[in-house]
Scaffold this active site. Structure first.
Site, PDB file in Angstrom:
ATOM      1  N   CYS A  17     -22.877 -17.766-104.541  1.00  0.00           N
ATOM      2  CA  CYS A  17     -23.811 -18.400-103.611  1.00  0.00           C
ATOM      3  C   CYS A  17     -23.033 -19.167-102.535  1.00  0.00           C
ATOM      4  O   CYS A  17     -22.321 -18.543-101.745  1.00  0.00           O
ATOM      5  CB  CYS A  17     -24.786 -19.284-104.364  1.00  0.00           C
ATOM      6  SG  CYS A  17     -26.318 -19.497-103.463  1.00  0.00           S
TER       7      CYS A  17
ATOM      8  N   ARG B 118     -36.061 -18.062 -96.589  1.00  0.00           N
ATOM      9  CA  ARG B 118     -34.923 -17.921 -97.491  1.00  0.00           C
ATOM     10  C   ARG B 118     -35.080 -16.607 -98.252  1.00  0.00           C
ATOM     11  O   ARG B 118     -36.191 -16.139 -98.488  1.00  0.00           O
ATOM     12  CB  ARG B 118     -34.886 -19.064 -98.501  1.00  0.00           C
ATOM     13  CG  ARG B 118     -34.508 -20.402 -97.914  1.00  0.00           C
ATOM     14  CD  ARG B 118     -34.521 -21.480 -98.984  1.00  0.00           C
ATOM     15  NE  ARG B 118     -33.393 -21.373 -99.894  1.00  0.00           N
ATOM     16  CZ  ARG B 118     -32.184 -21.889 -99.672  1.00  0.00           C
ATOM     17  NH1 ARG B 118     -31.958 -22.562 -98.548  1.00  0.00           N
ATOM     18  NH2 ARG B 118     -31.196 -21.759-100.538  1.00  0.00           N
TER      19      ARG B 118
ATOM     20  N   HIS C  17     -27.036 -15.598-109.043  1.00  0.00           N
ATOM     21  CA  HIS C  17     -26.898 -16.503-110.168  1.00  0.00           C
ATOM     22  C   HIS C  17     -27.912 -16.059-111.218  1.00  0.00           C
ATOM     23  O   HIS C  17     -28.342 -14.922-111.188  1.00  0.00           O
ATOM     24  CB  HIS C  17     -27.018 -17.960-109.737  1.00  0.00           C
ATOM     25  CG  HIS C  17     -28.283 -18.307-109.050  1.00  0.00           C
ATOM     26  ND1 HIS C  17     -28.424 -18.220-107.689  1.00  0.00           N
ATOM     27  CD2 HIS C  17     -29.454 -18.713-109.529  1.00  0.00           C
ATOM     28  CE1 HIS C  17     -29.643 -18.597-107.376  1.00  0.00           C
ATOM     29  NE2 HIS C  17     -30.290 -18.884-108.455  1.00  0.00           N
TER      30      HIS C  17
END
Lengths: 464, 246
Positions: free
Chosen positions: B94, B129, B195
């Protein structure tokens, strides 16, 4: 003229919206705790502002990452002592739609004095507050939670900052002084601070799941005289001198009785008080203290508030105890790292081997990202676990988490079906033993449905 | 007993997506094979030792990532580049992925420098996002496998010619929502947005990292297979969820 038209729209939309809730319950689609509000808000987006004006006794809103529901329940008990009717939203229906539904249900009929008491979702809070203009706003904590839904903690903290900056001067803030991000919101305003003023209840260091350990003013890492939960405690900044504000309402001591409850001692501006409660753990000491601080601010006498807090029972799923097949079940909602860590610490206070059922779902209300379970410190449980069953949409993720924590993987019972898992978990508990159930939000709702079907619990929308 | 040395970069600032789960997985998977992982933290202002076998850099909040970016690109950059050139594993997840590339330009135009271990550059877009379940067809160390995870990033990362993606996106957004690429790999440097955390449900990837690390440590051990029953089931459950939410 516009106001009149808006009012008419609200009046016309209200009966329609109310019947939506009735239908929802009749059709067995849950409690109808948000649907009427949804219908109403579609016709009338500022309905909460309009209906809120009928709250002649004023309104209080409570928000936090953890503890909203329990705090509202305790505060409701305090407010009930003076006989003024309270309009409130049931647990879980804490978006604008849930507040609108509660106002619809509670503000009809003849005009008598009414107060509003609402638990509000962290993200929904700015809009609810903008419309409702509560006289008292209780802000308790911000922890890392559902990053996929809320975004990072700083983003929520920033929105709350803007919300507080826009508040009218007459709104009184009740703030947790132990949480640096919450305490900072009171700068330059009239505020009541609550917290824990008892080093003996603290731990040495911040936990891994801590988020807010830099000074809000200058960015320097904070120093703690002691830490209570996550990043909360007696904090100070050695660089700029900012520090926890003096606490107006403070826990001075608490004797914990494991998951069975505790005795809390307080110092308040009105004198000292204490209460014995069935709500366990330090997180519930915070909840009770937030409720006490708000109740005092709203004019409830200290002795009456303390008695009301002592008499209140757990909200559904929050340290709620039920009996199933001769076994005690304690439901400990655990939906984010900080909350789950507190749950684990509270369980460890009980003596004896632990029988544990963990239920992990990944639906919208739980957060679709299950990464957070790796931020929970489950490790201290490993030595104490006698049986472990995991269930839910992401049962295998939870099984993996415990396997990597050190539980022998061949001893972990995995059953994604909650009903089957509950049976298997209960079967592993000896007569008179306790099953500790740690579900996420929607997993808790499902497990409670099963418990209701089996006559062990009551339906939650009747649980006001 | 062979020891693998891991350096966790900025655990205080860059661990919001349960990054320590990745490290716990590496530690246990060595321990279950009679080996050991030594973990050292390198925080803001600390000097960086280039003698570790694995460098791990996770994700953080925007404010923290900006502080970290300048520290990393300053005093630590040379040691990290030298370690990577020497065959040490670098895993950036990330925000960590963004900072091992050329850098990150935020929506406000501010530039966070990267350390350029991989030919990748990131720009934040004002659009939504990129959030959700991800499935990849990954190609690493001569093997093709499915990798599952969860992404949540505002930055759009473009790969240059000197790097290849970790995998092709089967489900989800990937680096930029357009290229069909996810992550980046060059030698033993891996960057990814995934993740979940990344390694528990992708034990094969965890073992690739460990194999490279043992190689770097000069250890001759072969990694014995582990049961991986729960890992495989969790991987399948995550892939199934991604399918349902398609």
């Amino acid at each position: 003229m516009n106001g009149y038209r808006e009012g008419m729209r609200a009046a016309l939309a209200s009966p329609l919206a109310r019947s939506a809730g009735y239908l929802s319950r009749r059709l067995g689609r849950g409690g109808g705790t948000s649907l009427p509000g949804k219908v109403l808000l579609r016709a009338h987006p500022t309905a909460v502002a309009h209906l809120g004006r009928r709250l002649t006794g004023g309104a209080v809103c409570v928000s936090a990452t953890n503890g909203k529901t329990t705090t509202c329940r305790l505060l409701a008990a305090c407010l009930a002592t003076d006989g003024v009717a309270v309009v409130s939203n049931p647990a879980g229906a804490n978006l604008l739609t849930g507040v609108a539904t509660a106002l619809l249900d509670g503000t009809g009929g003849r005009r008598r004095e009414r107060r509003g008491l609402f638990e509000v979702d962290e993200a929904a809070l700015p809009e609810v507050v903008r419309q409702l203009r509560p006289g008292v706003l209780v802000l308790m904590n911000l922890f890392r939670d559902q990053l996929d839904r809320y975004g990072e903690l700083e983003a929520i903290a920033g929105r709350w900052r803007a919300m507080v900056d826009a508040l009218p001067a007459e709104t009184h803030l009740v703030l947790n002084g132990d949480d640096p991000a919450i305490a900072a919101l009171g700068t330059g305003r009239d505020a009541t601070y609550f917290g824990v003023d008892a080093p003996a209840l603290g731990a040495g260091a911040t936990s891994h799941a801590s988020d807010s350990t830099r000074c809000r003013r200058c960015g320097h890492p904070l120093t703690y005289r002691y830490v209570t939960l996550g990043h909360m405690g007696d904090w100070m900044c050695e660089a700029c001198g900012d520090a926890r504000p003096p606490l107006d309402v403070a826990v001075t001591a608490a004797e914990m009785d494991g998951t069975r409850g505790q005795r809390i001692h307080w110092r308040t501006p009105d004198g000292d008080a204490e209460a014995t409660t069935t709500l366990p753990g330090l997180h519930n000491a915070y909840n009770a203290t937030a409720a006490l601080a708000a109740a005092l601010r709203m004019g409830v006498p200290l002795a009456r508030a303390a008695t009301a807090i002592a008499g209140a029972e757990a909200a559904f799923g929050r340290a709620e105890r039920v009996v199933l097949a001769g076994r005690d079940l304690v439901l400990l909602l655990a939906k984010n790292p900080a909350g789950a860590n507190t749950t684990v610490q509270t369980m460890l206070l009980d003596t004896g081997p632990l029988h544990v059922l963990v239920a992990l779902n990944d639906r919208t209300a739980d957060g679709q990202d299950v990464s957070w379970i790796w931020d929970v410190d489950y490790e201290p449980l490993v030595e104490r676990i006698e049986t472990l069953t995991v269930t839910g949409d992401r049962a295998y993720d939870m099984a993996l988490r415990f396997a990597y924590a050190g539980v022998d993987r061949t001893r972990i019972v995995v059953d994604p079906d909650p009903g089957g898992a509950l049976d298997r978990a209960v079967a592993g508990v000896p007569d008179g033993g306790t099953l500790y159930v740690l579900p996420t939000y929607t997993a808790m709702l499902r497990l409670r449905e099963i418990l209701v079907e089996r006559g062990a619990a009551t339906e939650f929308w009747r649980d006001r | 007993m062979s020891v693998v040395r891991l350096c966790h970069l900025y655990p205080d600032e860059m661990s919001i997506y349960a990054d320590r789960g990745n490290i716990a997985v590496l530690a246990r998977r060595l321990e279950w094979r009679g080996l050991r992982l030594d973990v050292t933290a390198s925080e803001l202002g600390d000097a960086l030792d280039d003698g570790h076998d694995i460098y791990y850099l996770g994700g953080g909040q925007d404010r923290d990532q900006a502080i970290v970016a300048h520290d990393l690109a300053g005093a630590k950059a040379d040691a990290l580049r030298s370690a990577a050139a020497d065959g040490a594993v670098v895993l950036g997840v990330c925000g960590g992925f963004q900072l091992i590339g050329h850098g990150y330009t935020g929506t406000d135009g501010a530039r966070m420098p990267g350390v350029a271990l991989i030919d990748a550059d990131t720009v934040a877009e004002t659009g939504p996002r990129l959030i959700g379940d991800v499935i990849l067809d990954a190609d690493l160390d001569g093997e093709q496998r499915t990798v599952v995870g969860f992404e949540n990033h505002a930055g759009r990362t473009r790969l240059g010619p000197d790097v290849r993606p970790l995998g092709r996106v089967v489900h989800g957004h990937g680096n930029d929502g357009r290229s069909g690429h996810e992550g980046a790999v060059r030698d033993h440097v891996i960057g990814t947005y995934l993740h979940g955390p990344l390694l528990p449900k992708n034990p094969w990837l965890a073992d690739v990292v460990l194999r490279w690390a043992l190689e770097h440590a000069g250890a001759s051990q072969v990694l014995d297979p582990l049961p991986d029953d729960l890992e495989v089931a969790a991987h399948a459950a995550a892939a199934a969820r991604a399918g349902v939410r398609r």
